[in-house]
Design an enzyme around this catalytic site. Sequence first.
Site, PDB file in Angstrom:
ATOM      1  N   ASN A  10       0.875  -1.168   0.000  1.00 38.16           N
ATOM      2  CA  ASN A  10       0.000   0.000   0.000  1.00 38.16           C
ATOM      3  C   ASN A  10       0.912   1.217   0.000  1.00 38.16           C
ATOM      4  OD1 ASN A  10      -1.786   2.064   0.459  1.00 38.16           O
ATOM      5  ND2 ASN A  10      -2.171   1.551   2.610  1.00 38.16           N
ATOM      6  N   LYS A  12       0.200   4.259  -0.204  1.00 41.01           N
ATOM      7  CA  LYS A  12      -0.433   5.453   0.402  1.00 41.01           C
ATOM      8  C   LYS A  12      -0.228   6.668  -0.511  1.00 41.01           C
ATOM      9  CE  LYS A  12       0.434   3.509   4.912  1.00 41.01           C
ATOM     10  NZ  LYS A  12       0.059   3.650   6.293  1.00 41.01           N
ATOM     11  N   HIS A  95      -9.515   1.129   4.269  1.00 45.11           N
ATOM     12  CA  HIS A  95      -8.273   1.297   5.043  1.00 45.11           C
ATOM     13  C   HIS A  95      -8.583   2.202   6.239  1.00 45.11           C
ATOM     14  CE1 HIS A  95      -4.223   2.510   6.150  1.00 45.11           C
ATOM     15  NE2 HIS A  95      -3.804   1.436   5.517  1.00 45.11           N
ATOM     16  N   GLU A  97      -7.108   4.603   7.431  1.00 40.48           N
ATOM     17  CA  GLU A  97      -6.916   6.041   7.170  1.00 40.48           C
ATOM     18  C   GLU A  97      -8.130   6.631   6.454  1.00 40.48           C
ATOM     19  OE1 GLU A  97      -3.097   5.614   5.260  1.00 40.48           O
ATOM     20  OE2 GLU A  97      -2.257   4.968   7.175  1.00 40.48           O
ATOM     21  N   GLU A 167      -5.723  -5.199  10.051  1.00 44.23           N
ATOM     22  CA  GLU A 167      -4.721  -4.171  10.326  1.00 44.23           C
ATOM     23  C   GLU A 167      -5.044  -3.452  11.637  1.00 44.23           C
ATOM     24  OE1 GLU A 167      -2.558  -2.948   6.497  1.00 44.23           O
ATOM     25  OE2 GLU A 167      -4.210  -1.574   6.803  1.00 44.23           O
ATOM     26  N   GLY A 173       2.037   2.007  10.679  1.00 46.08           N
ATOM     27  CA  GLY A 173       2.982   3.133  10.592  1.00 46.08           C
ATOM     28  C   GLY A 173       3.639   3.485  11.909  1.00 46.08           C
ATOM     29  N   SER A 213       3.047  -2.420  10.157  1.00 43.65           N
ATOM     30  CA  SER A 213       4.502  -2.404  10.357  1.00 43.65           C
ATOM     31  C   SER A 213       5.183  -3.734  10.031  1.00 43.65           C
ATOM     32  CB  SER A 213       4.840  -1.965  11.789  1.00 43.65           C
ATOM     33  OG  SER A 213       4.352  -0.658  12.028  1.00 43.65           O
TER      34      SER A 213
HETATM   35  C1  PEP Z   1      -0.851   0.070   5.738  1.00 44.69           C
HETATM   36  O1  PEP Z   1      -0.836   1.234   5.386  1.00 44.69           O
HETATM   37  O2  PEP Z   1      -1.748  -0.672   5.332  1.00 44.69           O
HETATM   38  C2  PEP Z   1       0.205  -0.405   6.624  1.00 44.69           C
HETATM   39  C3  PEP Z   1       0.087  -1.601   7.137  1.00 44.69           C
HETATM   40  O3  PEP Z   1       1.253   0.446   6.850  1.00 44.69           O
HETATM   41  P1  PEP Z   1       2.626   0.096   7.622  1.00 44.69           P
HETATM   42  O4  PEP Z   1       3.139  -1.203   7.027  1.00 44.69           O
HETATM   43  O5  PEP Z   1       3.531   1.245   7.307  1.00 44.69           O
HETATM   44  O6  PEP Z   1       2.324  -0.034   9.058  1.00 44.69           O
END
Ligand code: PEP
Length: 250
Positions: A10, A12, A95, A97, A167, A173, A213
């Site tokens: 992803n 972003k 997501h 976000e 997630e 993040g 992460s």
């Molecule tokens: C994501 O944006 O779906 C995500 C898991 O980000 P990160 O791996 O940076 O935590």
Amino acid sequence: MARRKVVAGNWKMNMTPSEAKALVETLKPLVESNDVDVIYCVPAIDIVPVVEAVKGTKVEVGAENMYIEEKGAFTGEISPNMLTDAGCKYVIIGHSERRQYFKEDDAFLNKKVLKAFEHGLVPILCCGETLEQREAGVTLDWINLQIKSDLQGVTKEQAASMIIAYEPIWAIGTGKTATSEQAQEVCCAIRKTVAGIFDTDTAEKIRIQYGGSVNAKTAPELFSMPDIDGGLVGGAALKPDFGQIVNYRN
Ligand code: PEP
């Protein structure tokens, strides 16, 4: 039949079109794999150049979002048919976000899931709890609710073909990966929810990713858990580490 692992990046709101092309070239030799499906979910403006850049590889391209109408007066939005025409096969829906910053709720996300299927796009449906919810012990109830709401009206054949990404919001993040046991517990619960809505055959087929992460160090253990079928990767998807994550078995 064993489920194929699937690792999706992803991106972003990162990578200009020219940066995107360069990243695809850097990753090309690193993400080759015969047993893992690889997807780049990229910003809308990068879709066309990335589809072009991955030609000749096994990498598929996805969008990070879409709207629920085919066309019309929805300034700034992008439609499912625009995505398929540009070469997208997947679309991330829900997501955290989008849920948090753009106030997308489960009723709206359910419409998006149905619309994606209508256009032959495979949804990568995200779910996950906040730290407060985890600490209050309501994680499994919350996720059960999200999945049930988001999958209303979906057929079992559609469900079997889609991807759910678990997630935990506190892990996105933050550099704080969930432990393999925490991730497995929730992914297993999601599979049970899917079995409850549809049947065990559908639950055995649906692919469930962990995201939050994920990095080259944590991927091997996470992806070896029985109900974790790969990962949705944010930060590390923009680095050569992504190749190590795809090839976590080596
Ligand atoms: C994501 O944006 O779906 C995500 C898991 O980000 P990160 O791996 O940076 O935590």
